[in-house]
Every structure is written in C-alpha cells, then in structure tokens.
Design a protein around this motif. Structure first.
Motif, PDB file in Angstrom:
ATOM      1  N   PHE A 141       0.836  -1.212   0.000  1.00  0.00           N
ATOM      2  CA  PHE A 141       0.000   0.000   0.000  1.00  0.00           C
ATOM      3  C   PHE A 141       0.866   1.256   0.000  1.00  0.00           C
ATOM      4  O   PHE A 141       2.088   1.190   0.150  1.00  0.00           O
ATOM      5  CB  PHE A 141      -0.917  -0.001   1.240  1.00  0.00           C
ATOM      6  CG  PHE A 141      -0.172   0.225   2.517  1.00  0.00           C
ATOM      7  CD1 PHE A 141       0.616  -0.769   3.073  1.00  0.00           C
ATOM      8  CD2 PHE A 141      -0.206   1.467   3.144  1.00  0.00           C
ATOM      9  CE1 PHE A 141       1.343  -0.544   4.238  1.00  0.00           C
ATOM     10  CE2 PHE A 141       0.514   1.698   4.310  1.00  0.00           C
ATOM     11  CZ  PHE A 141       1.282   0.688   4.858  1.00  0.00           C
ATOM     12  N   GLU A 185      -6.712  -0.767   2.581  1.00  0.00           N
ATOM     13  CA  GLU A 185      -7.795  -1.162   3.515  1.00  0.00           C
ATOM     14  C   GLU A 185      -7.268  -2.117   4.578  1.00  0.00           C
ATOM     15  O   GLU A 185      -7.572  -1.978   5.765  1.00  0.00           O
ATOM     16  CB  GLU A 185      -8.944  -1.820   2.744  1.00  0.00           C
ATOM     17  CG  GLU A 185      -9.842  -0.780   2.078  1.00  0.00           C
ATOM     18  CD  GLU A 185     -10.766  -1.363   1.011  1.00  0.00           C
ATOM     19  OE1 GLU A 185     -10.949  -2.608   0.971  1.00  0.00           O
ATOM     20  OE2 GLU A 185     -11.289  -0.564   0.214  1.00  0.00           O
ATOM     21  N   LYS A 245      -5.441  -0.333  -3.427  1.00  0.00           N
ATOM     22  CA  LYS A 245      -6.638   0.041  -2.647  1.00  0.00           C
ATOM     23  C   LYS A 245      -6.924  -1.040  -1.605  1.00  0.00           C
ATOM     24  O   LYS A 245      -7.149  -0.752  -0.427  1.00  0.00           O
ATOM     25  CB  LYS A 245      -7.817   0.193  -3.618  1.00  0.00           C
ATOM     26  CG  LYS A 245      -9.063   0.741  -2.994  1.00  0.00           C
ATOM     27  CD  LYS A 245     -10.032   1.223  -4.095  1.00  0.00           C
ATOM     28  CE  LYS A 245     -11.345   1.684  -3.498  1.00  0.00           C
ATOM     29  NZ  LYS A 245     -12.218   0.585  -3.080  1.00  0.00           N
ATOM     30  N   ASP A 246      -6.836  -2.286  -2.049  1.00  0.00           N
ATOM     31  CA  ASP A 246      -7.059  -3.408  -1.128  1.00  0.00           C
ATOM     32  C   ASP A 246      -5.992  -3.400  -0.025  1.00  0.00           C
ATOM     33  O   ASP A 246      -6.298  -3.581   1.163  1.00  0.00           O
ATOM     34  CB  ASP A 246      -6.997  -4.718  -1.950  1.00  0.00           C
ATOM     35  CG  ASP A 246      -7.084  -5.932  -1.049  1.00  0.00           C
ATOM     36  OD1 ASP A 246      -8.108  -6.066  -0.358  1.00  0.00           O
ATOM     37  OD2 ASP A 246      -6.110  -6.726  -1.011  1.00  0.00           O
ATOM     38  N   ASP A 249      -2.076   6.821   2.206  1.00  0.00           N
ATOM     39  CA  ASP A 249      -3.449   6.289   2.241  1.00  0.00           C
ATOM     40  C   ASP A 249      -3.819   5.774   3.626  1.00  0.00           C
ATOM     41  O   ASP A 249      -4.956   5.352   3.847  1.00  0.00           O
ATOM     42  CB  ASP A 249      -3.619   5.147   1.214  1.00  0.00           C
ATOM     43  CG  ASP A 249      -3.682   5.671  -0.214  1.00  0.00           C
ATOM     44  OD1 ASP A 249      -4.008   6.870  -0.383  1.00  0.00           O
ATOM     45  OD2 ASP A 249      -3.403   4.903  -1.159  1.00  0.00           O
ATOM     46  N   ARG A 267      -3.864  -0.507  -9.412  1.00  0.00           N
ATOM     47  CA  ARG A 267      -4.532   0.419  -8.466  1.00  0.00           C
ATOM     48  C   ARG A 267      -5.446  -0.346  -7.513  1.00  0.00           C
ATOM     49  O   ARG A 267      -5.537  -0.032  -6.325  1.00  0.00           O
ATOM     50  CB  ARG A 267      -5.326   1.469  -9.227  1.00  0.00           C
ATOM     51  CG  ARG A 267      -4.446   2.554  -9.819  1.00  0.00           C
ATOM     52  CD  ARG A 267      -5.301   3.640 -10.475  1.00  0.00           C
ATOM     53  NE  ARG A 267      -4.486   4.722 -10.970  1.00  0.00           N
ATOM     54  CZ  ARG A 267      -3.826   4.704 -12.116  1.00  0.00           C
ATOM     55  NH1 ARG A 267      -3.865   3.630 -12.892  1.00  0.00           N
ATOM     56  NH2 ARG A 267      -3.114   5.748 -12.508  1.00  0.00           N
TER      57      ARG A 267
END
Ligand code: AQP
Length: 326
Positions: free
Chosen positions: A77, A304, A300-301, A81, A296
């Motif tokens: 990641f 999270e 994003k995963d 973020d 992407r």
C-alpha cells in the motif's frame, strides 16, 4: 514474525535497493505476515513535482510486484493512504529528543551545504519509526544505510514502553551479507544512490541491456589488476564482487578463485551478462504489471488491510497516552 519495510517513490530504483531490501521482501513473504509500503510522505521531505510523484508511486508498486511480491500474500500500500502513519509520528515526536535527530548521518548528508533544512527532513526518522511501530513489526529488512534509523526507532519504542507500559513491539533490523550496501559504480566509497547525477553510477532495475553493460564496463576499479575482496584498499573491485555474489548466489571466495589471473575486462563482461540476465525478467513483468488495471485495485485493497491494523494500533496507543474522550 511481522515484517515491515518501505521504499521511497523517488525514481531510479536501483540494484542497491533490490539487493539490499527488495530481495529480502520476497524471501520473507511466504513464512511471515509482511507489510510493504511505498513511503510517499518520506519522498516529500525534499520538494517533488506532484505529477511525477504520482507516477513514481505506481512505478514502485509495479516494481514490487515485478520482483515477486505478491499483493495477496503481503500487504502492499501507499503510506499517505493510511492516516495512522502521520498520527503516530506526532506522538513519537513528543518522545524524541532533537539531539538524537541531529546525530543522524543521513540528515547531515542531505542537509549539507544548506543554511536551513525542512523540519520534515530532520524528523524523517520519527516518521520511519511510526511506519514500523504502527504494524507491531518484529523485523525490518533494509540495507545497512538504515542501521541508525532502526536504532533510533528501537530507542523511541523502548523509551515509550518504559514511560507508559507495553505500548510497542521493539523491532530488529534485518540485513543481508552481500547486498547490504551496494556502492556507486563511479565512486565506490559512496553508496549507490537514486539521486546521483551520473546515471552510470548506478544500475536501475529498468535499465536496458546496453545501459547495464556500459555501467559495469565503465565502473571504477584500480590499477593492480587483482580480483580480490578488500573494501578498504580495493573498493571498486570489492563492490563488483559483492554484486556478482548477490546475483549468482556464489560466495565471494569462490568468485575470487574463478577469476584468479584473469583481467578486469573479462570479469566485468561476465558480471554485466549476469546482471542483464537477472534483471531481464523483472523488466518484462514490470511492463505488463505497470499497464494492468489491477495495480490500483491491489493498492486500494492493501490500504484497507493496512488501515485495519493501523486503526487497532492507534486505539491502543491513544489509550496508553490518555488521548481523546471516551
Ligand atoms: N546502495 C544501497 N545498497 C543496499 N541497500 C540500499 N538501499 C538504498 N540504497 C542501498 C536500501 O533500499 C531501501 C529503500 O531505500 P529508500 O527508498 O528509502 O532510499 P534510498 O535508496 O536510500 O534513496 P533516497 O534517499 O531517495 O535517495 P538517494 O539514494 O539518492 O540517497 C532501504 O532499505 C535502503 O536501506
């Protein structure tokens, strides 16, 4: 073990980054819970062009995957973020002394010649400590230029634990024997660096074959013609032996024997081919991954999953410090 490490999206990711750090990331991911970050907030300690930084973030993400990091096994990641990194950094900064930060050699090197340096460059090691401590990391695979930063992270964790209770896991650095510090090819007493002006001073993971061969063939050696590992007196040859050993898996002593009585030209030619062969598959998969839609989605995963861990840690840390209303 919980493993954490990161790379700055500052372009020109080179074989030093690969042999010192990325190679370890891959090796560790099958047996451990690994968290690999693209540390974009570290990258802005020196001003960056915004559009270029965005591209560089995706470049590093694609390179992570091209060298073999599997985003399903490891958490991959982008640092910004996950708000917990900056939040924890502030708390740690309140438990760090300016004197310890002033001793960091990387800060001294990067601020040399400037009357004044950004405060972020000065507090960089605290943000790095937050990156590591946020995930209760046991182990941090890095190159040995990071030894001092790992030490200060441990010192801060121990200090906080002594003051507040068992808040943090105290991590350990993990360094490889060959590859822990790959030196510049044109100035073998300095480490190979992304920002050095001369592109021939490094081999970037995405260099084409011609550039790789040219960098190796033009690398600085010495005039005694002996292929012998002696970093103090023969830094150039020793660096090439290290690179050879890291790519081939052969001990340096075997390589010295193999090239006894052989000139630098032959040795360099064979090292260049070894490097070309090692990097070709990385470059090939990088190009496919960088173009793919999944890149992407994987980030994003990853964000999270990282956020879920970070939020748990921050709730625990805030409890220890008495922060917030309950
Ligand atoms: N020369 C190196 N040999 C072995 N390991 C290295 N690393 C860096 N250089 C070498 C390791 O690579 C990981 C990621 O590094 P980074 O992105 O945090 O920083 P960097 O490569 O040191 O680059 P900078 O600070 O953007 O710029 P330069 O290179 O210009 O100083 C780390 O684990 C690091 O140890």
């Amino acid at each position: 073990m919980r493993v954490f490490s990161g790379v700055q999206p500052t372009g020109n990711i080179h074989i030093g980054n690969y042999l010192g750090a990325l190679r370890q990331f891959v090796e560790l991911q099958d047996e451990n819970a690994c968290v690999y970050c693209i540390v974009d907030m570290h990258a802005i300690t020196v001003p960056k062009d915004a559009a270029l930084l965005r591209e560089n973030i995706l470049d590093v993400a694609a390179l992570y995957m091209a060298v073999g990091i599997d985003p399903k096994k490891s958490v991959v990641f982008v640092q910004s973020d996950v708000p917990g990194h900056a939040e924890l950094a502030w708390i740690l900064m309140c438990n760090t002394y300016t004197g310890e930060l002033a001793r960091m050699t990387q800060f001294k090197e990067k601020s040399r010649g400037n009357e004044s340096a950004p405060a972020g460059l000065f507090t960089y090691p605290v943000l790095m400590a937050a990156d590591i401590l946020l995930y209760d990391s046991d182990v941090v695979p890095v190159g040995n230029d990071q030894t001092q930063h790992i030490e200060i992270c441990r010192d801060i964790a121990i200090r906080v634990n002594n003051r507040y209770g068992k808040v943090f896991v105290v991590p350990e650095g993990r360094f490889l024997k060959e590859g822990a510090r790959i030196m510049s090819l044109d100035d073998p007493v300095s480490k190979m660096s992304k920002s050095a002006e001369n592109p021939l001073s490094r081999i970037s993971l995405l260099d084409d074959e011609t550039k790789i061969r040219k960098s190796v063939m033009k690398s600085t050696t010495d005039s005694d013609g002996l292929i012998r590992f002696d970093p103090a007196n023969k830094p150039g040859v020793s660096n090439l032996l290290n690179i050879y050993s890291a790519f081939s898996g052969q001990p340096v002593s075997d390589i010295e024997k193999k090239y006894e009585g052989v000139g630098y030209g032959t040795f360099k030619k064979e090292l260049a081919e070894l490097t070309v062969d090692a990097l070709a598959p990385i470059r090939k998969s990088y190009e496919d991954i960088r173009r793919s839609e999944e890149l992407r989605a994987a980030l994003k995963d990853g964000a999270e999953r990282a956020n879920a861990v970070a939020e748990r840690t921050m709730a625990r840390v805030k409890d220890f410090f008495g922060l917030g209303a309950k």
